[in-house]
Design a protein around this motif. Structure first.
Motif, PDB file in Angstrom:
ATOM      1  N   LEU A 154       1.026  -1.215  -0.012  1.00 46.87           N
ATOM      2  CA  LEU A 154       0.121  -0.092   0.051  1.00 46.87           C
ATOM      3  C   LEU A 154       0.851   1.175  -0.120  1.00 46.87           C
ATOM      4  O   LEU A 154       0.642   2.167  -0.516  1.00 46.87           O
ATOM      5  CB  LEU A 154      -0.966   0.141   1.180  1.00 46.87           C
ATOM      6  N   ARG A 155       1.873   1.423   0.563  1.00 43.85           N
ATOM      7  CA  ARG A 155       2.823   2.317   0.916  1.00 43.85           C
ATOM      8  C   ARG A 155       3.540   2.594  -0.701  1.00 43.85           C
ATOM      9  O   ARG A 155       3.866   3.842  -0.728  1.00 43.85           O
ATOM     10  CB  ARG A 155       3.845   2.212   1.859  1.00 43.85           C
ATOM     11  N   SER A 156       3.540   1.493  -1.303  1.00 45.57           N
ATOM     12  CA  SER A 156       4.135   1.764  -2.684  1.00 45.57           C
ATOM     13  C   SER A 156       3.124   2.496  -3.718  1.00 45.57           C
ATOM     14  O   SER A 156       3.567   3.030  -4.801  1.00 45.57           O
ATOM     15  CB  SER A 156       4.615   0.387  -3.361  1.00 45.57           C
ATOM     16  N   LEU A 157       2.009   2.482  -3.540  1.00 42.29           N
ATOM     17  CA  LEU A 157       1.126   3.528  -4.267  1.00 42.29           C
ATOM     18  C   LEU A 157       1.352   4.914  -4.201  1.00 42.29           C
ATOM     19  O   LEU A 157       1.699   5.735  -3.349  1.00 42.29           O
ATOM     20  CB  LEU A 157      -0.509   3.183  -3.781  1.00 42.29           C
ATOM     21  N   SER A 158       1.167   5.610  -5.477  1.00 40.51           N
ATOM     22  CA  SER A 158       1.480   6.763  -5.482  1.00 40.51           C
ATOM     23  C   SER A 158       0.034   7.470  -4.909  1.00 40.51           C
ATOM     24  O   SER A 158      -0.876   6.984  -4.811  1.00 40.51           O
ATOM     25  CB  SER A 158       1.277   7.429  -6.812  1.00 40.51           C
ATOM     26  N   PRO A 159       0.206   8.858  -4.557  1.00 46.68           N
ATOM     27  CA  PRO A 159      -1.093   9.495  -4.139  1.00 46.68           C
ATOM     28  C   PRO A 159      -2.092   9.459  -4.932  1.00 46.68           C
ATOM     29  O   PRO A 159      -3.236   9.051  -4.578  1.00 46.68           O
ATOM     30  CB  PRO A 159      -0.680  11.247  -4.088  1.00 46.68           C
ATOM     31  N   GLU A 187      -5.726   7.265  -4.260  1.00 48.23           N
ATOM     32  CA  GLU A 187      -7.146   8.320  -4.433  1.00 48.23           C
ATOM     33  C   GLU A 187      -8.129   7.113  -5.336  1.00 48.23           C
ATOM     34  O   GLU A 187      -9.342   6.888  -5.043  1.00 48.23           O
ATOM     35  CB  GLU A 187      -6.987   9.483  -5.092  1.00 48.23           C
ATOM     36  N   VAL A 188      -7.432   6.793  -6.323  1.00 51.58           N
ATOM     37  CA  VAL A 188      -8.315   5.808  -7.380  1.00 51.58           C
ATOM     38  C   VAL A 188      -8.810   4.378  -6.218  1.00 51.58           C
ATOM     39  O   VAL A 188      -9.942   4.174  -6.414  1.00 51.58           O
ATOM     40  CB  VAL A 188      -7.429   5.268  -8.402  1.00 51.58           C
ATOM     41  N   SER A 218      -1.955  -0.697 -12.416  1.00 48.87           N
ATOM     42  CA  SER A 218      -0.781  -0.485 -11.499  1.00 48.87           C
ATOM     43  C   SER A 218      -1.363  -0.937 -10.271  1.00 48.87           C
ATOM     44  O   SER A 218      -0.476  -1.648  -9.538  1.00 48.87           O
ATOM     45  CB  SER A 218      -0.531   0.977 -11.760  1.00 48.87           C
ATOM     46  N   ILE A 219      -2.326  -0.659  -9.680  1.00 46.22           N
ATOM     47  CA  ILE A 219      -2.838  -0.807  -8.318  1.00 46.22           C
ATOM     48  C   ILE A 219      -2.809  -2.346  -7.946  1.00 46.22           C
ATOM     49  O   ILE A 219      -2.415  -2.695  -7.173  1.00 46.22           O
ATOM     50  CB  ILE A 219      -4.248  -0.198  -7.999  1.00 46.22           C
TER      51      ILE A 219
END
Length: 214
Positions: free
Chosen positions: A150-155, A159-160, A190-191
């Protein structure tokens, strides 16, 4: 053209589903009256989507879904459920179901669910999704640290994911964020990759587990 396999032990139900789908340009390539037939026809016909009842003779829909997923077939399974069968929904998810549809869904809801499933989304009746989340959260420890995935996700990806978690479709997310549908699909892919999630449902459950919601 989207190709669908119907699996339900009631002839009348299958006839009604076929009529609705074919009137909306979706091809029904086969019908199964039990779980074993559903698995065999899924392997033979390789439809895009299987509409799967839960309670059938000759192997129920959950076991059939598990076998289809284990065989790595290209089709995606949407479980047809009722509130009476709600206790089976979580098991169907674990077996590899891509989505859940209530049997009293309207014709437009049915068609939309099939189209969204074929496009890689995970259609979910809101009532069913709510129950899945509640049951899932009952089974996991509280106050767990957020995993590195989860921490690897971009802002923007967070949001998505948050919008996915409250039930928005890709089109609705695109409208909310004022971006193109293609951009949203790229974010979703990507998520799923970063979370190592099999599908959209797994990503949504993870989001609720750690409080990533809009």
């Amino acid at each position: 053209m989207i190709r669908v396999l119907l699996a339900d032990d009631q002839d009348l139900v299958r006839t009604g589903l076929r009529l609705i789908l074919e009137l909306n340009g979706i091809k029904v390539v086969g019908e199964a009256g039990n779980g074993a037939q559903a698995v065999a026809l899924a392997a033979e016909l390789k439809p895009d989507v299987v509409l799967m009842d839960v309670r059938m003779p000759g192997g129920d829909g959950i076991e059939a879904t598990r076998l289809i997923a284990a065989a790595d077939l290209p089709c995606r399974v949407v479980i047809l459920t009722t509130f009476d069968l709600d206790r089976h929904v979580y098991d169907a998810l674990a077996a590899g179901a891509a989505g859940f549809l209530l049997k009293d869904a309207s014709a437009p809801q049915l068609v939309s669910a099939v189209e969204r499933t074929a496009a890689g989304e995970a259609p979910m009746a809101p009532q069913v999704m709510s129950r899945i989340i509640d049951r899932f959260l009952e089974r996991v420890p509280q106050a767990m640290p957020e995993p590195p995935q989860l921490r690897s996700l971009s802002p923007r990806e967070r949001e998505v994911l948050g919008l996915m978690a409250v039930g928005l479709t890709n089109t609705e997310i695109a409208n909310r964020l004022v971006v193109s549908l293609a951009t949203v699909k790229t974010h979703v892919r990507s998520i799923l990759a970063k979370l190592d999630a099999r599908d959209r449902v797994q990503a949504v459950l993870l989001a609720h587990r750690y409080g990533v919601t809009a």
